[in-house]
Design a protein around this motif. Structure first.
Motif, PDB file in Angstrom:
ATOM      1  N   PRO A 131       9.356 -43.368 -80.983  1.00  9.00           N
ATOM      2  CA  PRO A 131       8.135 -43.365 -80.173  1.00  9.00           C
ATOM      3  C   PRO A 131       8.419 -43.650 -78.699  1.00  9.00           C
ATOM      4  O   PRO A 131       9.288 -44.450 -78.367  1.00  9.00           O
ATOM      5  N   ALA A 132       7.673 -42.982 -77.831  1.00 11.89           N
ATOM      6  CA  ALA A 132       7.724 -43.270 -76.401  1.00 11.89           C
ATOM      7  C   ALA A 132       6.894 -44.521 -76.149  1.00 11.89           C
ATOM      8  O   ALA A 132       6.204 -45.009 -77.041  1.00 11.89           O
ATOM      9  N   SER A 133       6.964 -45.038 -74.941  1.00 21.13           N
ATOM     10  CA  SER A 133       6.143 -46.206 -74.612  1.00 21.13           C
ATOM     11  C   SER A 133       5.550 -46.029 -73.222  1.00 21.13           C
ATOM     12  O   SER A 133       5.985 -45.185 -72.441  1.00 21.13           O
ATOM     13  N   HIS A 134       4.530 -46.817 -72.936  1.00 19.53           N
ATOM     14  CA  HIS A 134       3.933 -46.849 -71.608  1.00 19.53           C
ATOM     15  C   HIS A 134       3.567 -48.293 -71.302  1.00 19.53           C
ATOM     16  O   HIS A 134       3.648 -49.160 -72.170  1.00 19.53           O
ATOM     17  N   ASN A 135       3.185 -48.556 -70.074  1.00 21.87           N
ATOM     18  CA  ASN A 135       2.928 -49.937 -69.650  1.00 21.87           C
ATOM     19  C   ASN A 135       1.444 -50.267 -69.519  1.00 21.87           C
ATOM     20  O   ASN A 135       1.079 -51.169 -68.777  1.00 21.87           O
ATOM     21  N   GLY A 184      -0.436 -44.780 -78.318  1.00 27.76           N
ATOM     22  CA  GLY A 184      -0.233 -46.224 -78.253  1.00 27.76           C
ATOM     23  C   GLY A 184      -1.459 -47.005 -77.826  1.00 27.76           C
ATOM     24  O   GLY A 184      -1.358 -48.001 -77.113  1.00 27.76           O
ATOM     25  N   VAL A 185      -2.626 -46.573 -78.283  1.00 27.13           N
ATOM     26  CA  VAL A 185      -3.875 -47.267 -77.961  1.00 27.13           C
ATOM     27  C   VAL A 185      -3.921 -48.576 -78.742  1.00 27.13           C
ATOM     28  O   VAL A 185      -3.592 -48.621 -79.927  1.00 27.13           O
ATOM     29  N   ILE A 225      -4.745 -44.883 -61.309  1.00 29.00           N
ATOM     30  CA  ILE A 225      -4.466 -45.820 -62.403  1.00 29.00           C
ATOM     31  C   ILE A 225      -3.219 -46.670 -62.176  1.00 29.00           C
ATOM     32  O   ILE A 225      -2.902 -47.526 -62.991  1.00 29.00           O
ATOM     33  N   ALA A 226      -2.530 -46.446 -61.059  1.00 25.51           N
ATOM     34  CA  ALA A 226      -1.276 -47.159 -60.817  1.00 25.51           C
ATOM     35  C   ALA A 226      -1.432 -48.673 -60.913  1.00 25.51           C
ATOM     36  O   ALA A 226      -0.553 -49.362 -61.431  1.00 25.51           O
ATOM     37  N   THR A 277      -1.486 -42.002 -69.634  1.00 25.84           N
ATOM     38  CA  THR A 277      -0.207 -42.573 -70.096  1.00 25.84           C
ATOM     39  C   THR A 277       1.027 -41.872 -69.545  1.00 25.84           C
ATOM     40  O   THR A 277       2.138 -42.297 -69.814  1.00 25.84           O
ATOM     41  N   ARG A 278       0.847 -40.801 -68.783  1.00 27.30           N
ATOM     42  CA  ARG A 278       2.051 -40.090 -68.306  1.00 27.30           C
ATOM     43  C   ARG A 278       2.676 -40.761 -67.122  1.00 27.30           C
ATOM     44  O   ARG A 278       2.154 -41.559 -66.451  1.00 27.30           O
TER      45      ARG A 278
END
Length: 164
Positions: A10-14, A41-42, A109-110, A163-164
């Motif tokens: 799985p990928a991840s995001h912050n 990843g909600v 969204i940063a 999420t990108r």
């Protein structure tokens, strides 16, 4: 070679993302939203106004067991839910096209580490009362003659952008 579930990393995001459903009720849409929540990843889905029937065969078939792994809950009062999330530091982004909405790709969204994505009912969208409570109203630019798309498809596009 196509990877199987056991070989997928799985990928991840912050971001912490919660989906808030404003009267979304269709079993296929709810199942798709579960599956999208898992894919992106909600953290949680909150169903406001309509409780999902997780025993529905249509929902379960569409969700592909993600209704068992994605955290969800019901809320009778969406206004209180959004206030509570705001107090926890969540920025609410309503996915709806209206006279003040901006393209989802232009949402800044940063600096948002916590996002509540508000999506609306299949036939009516996000209610005006709920839109008033959201920090941002965003839409997906449409290139055809129709001004809307399926709620689950729209949620998928929005989650990709967030999420990108």
């Amino acid at each position: 070679m196509q990877l199987t579930h056991t070989h997928h990393t799985p990928a991840s995001h912050n971001k912490e993302i919660i989906i808030v459903c404003d009267h979304v009720s269709g079993p296929a849409n709810v199942g798709s939203i579960f599956r999208l929540a898992d894919a992106f990843g909600v953290q949680e889905i909150i169903f406001c106004g309509n409780a999902p029937d997780v025993t529905s065969s249509r929902l379960r078939k569409t969700a592909r067991n993600t209704e068992r792994t994605v955290r969800f809950r019901e809320s009778e009062n969406i206004a209180n839910t959004l206030i509570n999330l705001r107090e926890q530091g969540f920025n609410s982004i309503a996915l709806e096209i209206d006279s003040t909405s901006i393209p989802i790709a232009e949402v800044h969204i940063a600096n948002m580490s916590k996002i509540s994505l508000v999506i609306g009912a299949e036939s009516t969208g996000v209610t005006p009362e709920v839109l008033e409570q959201c920090a941002v109203i965003a839409h997906i630019p449409m290139h055809g003659i129709n001004s809307s798309m399926n709620v689950a498809q729209a949620a998928g596009i929005a989650l990709y952008e967030l999420t990108r």
